[in-house]
Motif scaffolding. Structure first.
Motif, short mmCIF file in Angstrom:
data_model
loop_
_atom_site.label_atom_id
_atom_site.label_comp_id
_atom_site.label_asym_id
_atom_site.label_seq_id
_atom_site.Cartn_x
_atom_site.Cartn_y
_atom_site.Cartn_z
N ILE A 116 -8.10 -14.99 15.65
CA ILE A 116 -8.58 -16.45 15.69
C ILE A 116 -7.59 -17.45 15.25
O ILE A 116 -8.02 -18.60 15.15
N GLY A 117 -6.46 -16.82 14.75
CA GLY A 117 -5.26 -17.96 14.54
C GLY A 117 -5.20 -18.32 12.99
O GLY A 117 -4.76 -19.25 12.59
N ILE A 118 -6.05 -17.60 12.18
CA ILE A 118 -5.95 -17.63 10.90
C ILE A 118 -4.76 -16.97 10.19
O ILE A 118 -5.04 -15.63 10.37
N GLY A 119 -4.09 -17.53 9.27
CA GLY A 119 -2.87 -16.89 8.70
C GLY A 119 -3.72 -15.65 7.47
O GLY A 119 -4.52 -16.15 6.96
N THR A 120 -2.79 -14.70 7.48
CA THR A 120 -3.11 -13.56 6.24
C THR A 120 -1.77 -13.30 5.83
O THR A 120 -0.69 -13.40 6.46
N THR A 121 -1.77 -12.45 4.80
CA THR A 121 -0.40 -11.79 4.39
C THR A 121 -0.25 -10.79 5.37
O THR A 121 -1.10 -10.15 5.90
N ASP A 122 1.30 -10.56 5.32
CA ASP A 122 1.46 -9.31 6.09
C ASP A 122 0.84 -8.04 5.61
O ASP A 122 0.62 -7.80 4.53
N PHE A 123 0.47 -7.19 6.28
CA PHE A 123 0.03 -5.95 5.91
C PHE A 123 0.39 -4.64 7.14
O PHE A 123 0.53 -4.93 8.18
N THR A 124 -0.08 -3.52 6.38
CA THR A 124 0.18 -2.58 7.36
C THR A 124 -0.85 -1.23 6.59
O THR A 124 -1.19 -1.26 5.53
N ALA A 125 -1.65 -0.62 7.70
CA ALA A 125 -2.48 0.07 7.37
C ALA A 125 -1.62 1.72 6.82
O ALA A 125 -0.74 2.20 7.48
N ILE A 126 -2.28 2.38 5.71
CA ILE A 126 -1.75 3.50 5.18
C ILE A 126 -2.90 4.50 5.15
O ILE A 126 -3.75 4.55 4.52
N HIS A 127 -2.59 5.80 5.77
CA HIS A 127 -3.48 6.80 5.67
C HIS A 127 -3.20 7.97 4.69
O HIS A 127 -3.94 8.83 4.65
N SER A 128 -2.06 7.96 4.26
CA SER A 128 -1.70 9.20 3.37
C SER A 128 -0.53 8.70 2.53
O SER A 128 0.10 7.86 2.47
N ALA A 129 -0.11 9.63 1.38
CA ALA A 129 0.79 9.49 0.77
C ALA A 129 2.16 9.54 1.32
O ALA A 129 3.12 8.68 1.20
N ALA A 130 2.21 10.23 2.50
CA ALA A 130 3.36 10.57 3.20
C ALA A 130 3.71 9.20 4.00
O ALA A 130 5.07 8.68 4.05
N GLU A 131 2.75 8.49 4.45
CA GLU A 131 2.78 7.12 5.21
C GLU A 131 3.11 6.15 4.19
O GLU A 131 4.15 5.19 4.68
N LEU A 132 2.57 6.22 3.08
CA LEU A 132 2.92 5.10 1.94
C LEU A 132 4.68 5.47 1.58
O LEU A 132 5.39 4.15 1.53
N ALA A 133 5.13 6.74 1.49
CA ALA A 133 6.60 6.92 1.26
C ALA A 133 7.33 6.63 2.55
O ALA A 133 8.40 5.70 2.42
N GLN A 134 7.01 6.50 3.79
CA GLN A 134 7.46 5.90 4.92
C GLN A 134 7.61 4.49 4.95
O GLN A 134 8.57 3.72 5.13
N ALA A 135 6.31 3.78 4.45
CA ALA A 135 6.34 2.45 4.62
C ALA A 135 7.02 1.67 3.30
O ALA A 135 7.87 0.65 3.58
N MET A 136 7.29 2.49 2.54
CA MET A 136 8.08 1.87 1.13
C MET A 136 9.69 1.60 1.85
O MET A 136 10.02 0.87 1.19
#
Ligand code: AMP
Length: 362
Positions: A116-136
């Motif tokens: 609806i056009g309201i700003g938020t901080t950038d974010f990404t969904a993380i489902h596991s430690a492996a995904e976190l490693a990738q996101a880092m």
């Protein structure tokens, strides 16, 4: 819309201090309140004789409770959706389960705001430690890893300043569904509370400023020390969210005010929403003609709204843990409005009460 007259019974899901102060405001207008909560030492149980003590998954107890009241509202946004649906089959529920579905999940609420056009901080969904490693490897640091659900007062949050051991951070966060958020170097944090009725009427309180210590709200200052145009913008964001979500009751919106507009052109970013009375609205009890708690009662009973305009500037301090021991001194201070929640056990960081200092005419 239907008006529930004084004498009617308002059911409240949850028995903490927010329910207690809602029950007191309801009583002032001649309503009764019936508390549903699992615990036996909850602060709201001390102020109304009507309660149901049962678990959130006790379908029979929920339906009996809903059958015994005229309308149901809540003081905790994490009431399980199944419990809300069971209640809604027997009594009007404000806010609805649909609103709670969004508010219970950090990804859902940020996605909704962006849509609806309201700003938020950038974010990404993380489902596991492996995904976190990738996101880092690609997500800008510093960032904050948070649990998407059930987080409050900094629980389930880990700041990640440089690529570190993802398994450790994942475990520290709680090991359940997570969200990685860009760290916001904000100028200040503000919040706005808006009340909305089923017929769409709305009233918003002014933007106020929140100071957190150790992730827990320590102090709220009314008004926020931001330019009037930004304060109005914060109110507009709040109204838009309440309207688009279709909230009936209250919606509190916590926002970050940036020093300069961010990459997406927004100067104000929504951090979190809560469709219930909010700690950052406690000052309204002493500094406004109509408190957030009374406004909630008016919203769910279909009454005309009270004037949310403050008569006084105010600073509210939470009494956390052993701060409560200062109550005798606080009572002696001038223009100090002391509120104690009647909690038997003091724990570090636990919200035991608050004090609002009135600071002169608004
Ligand atoms: P929350 O549980 O999201 O309300 O976070 C609690 C507090 O942590 C906020 O009020 C901020 O002071 C801080 N915080 C949360 N998220 C961020 C962020 N993305 N950047 C900077 N500070 C944050």
């Amino acid at each position: 819309m239907k008006t529930l007259p004084p004498g009617s019974i308002i059911g409240i899901l949850g028995g903490g201090q927010l329910a207690r102060m809602t029950a007191l405001a309801a009583a002032r207008l001649g309503y009764q309140t019936h508390i549903f909560c699992p615990g036996k030492d909850e602060p709201a149980l001390q102020v109304t004789p009507l309660h149901t003590r049962a678990a959130w998954d006790d379908r029979a107890a929920l339906q009996k409770f809903a059958g015994a009241v005229d309308v149901v509202t809540l003081e905790w946004e994490n009431v399980p959706i199944a419990a809300l649906e069971a209640v809604a089959r027997k009594a009007p529920l404000y806010p609805s389960a649909g609103v709670l579905r969004v508010a219970q999940d950090r990804i859902a609420e940020k996605t909704f705001a962006r849509k609806i056009g309201i700003g938020t901080t950038d974010f990404t969904a993380i489902h596991s430690a492996a995904e976190l490693a990738q996101a880092m490897k690609s997500f800008p640091l510093p960032a904050i890893l948070k649990s998407t659900r059930m987080g409050y007062d900094g629980k389930g949050q880990v700041k990640i300043s440089r690529p570190t051991d993802p398994a450790k951070a994942w475990k520290e966060m709680g090991g359940k569904a997570g969200i990685l958020e860009a760290f916001v170097d904000f100028a200040c944090e503000v919040s706005v509370i808006v009340a909305r009725r089923a017929d769409g009427a709305m009233e918003a309180y002014p933007a106020i400023e929140n100071i957190h210590r150790n992730h827990i709200l320590a102090e709220s200052r009314a008004p926020a020390r931001i330019p009037p145009a930004l304060a109005r913008q914060a109110q507009q964001i709040a109204r838009k969210l309440a309207q688009k979500l279709g909230v009936v009751g209250l919606l509190a919106i916590e926002m970050f005010v940036l020093k300069n507009p961010g990459a997406h052109g927004h100067r104000i970013l929504m951090n979190e929403i809560a469709p219930r009375p909010h700690n950052s609205g406690h000052w309204t009890t002493d500094a406004c003609a109509t408190s957030q708690f009374e406004q909630l009662v008016r919203a769910v009973c279909g009454l005309p709204f009270g004037d949310p305009a403050p008569h006084s500037r105010a600073v509210m301090h939470n009494l956390l843990g052993r701060d409560i021991e200062h109550w005798p001194d606080l009572l002696k201070k001038s223009h100090a409005c002391v509120h104690l929640y009647g909690k038997a056990k003091t724990r570090k960081g636990r919200k035991m009460g608050h004090v609002t200092f009135l600071k002169g005419a608004w």
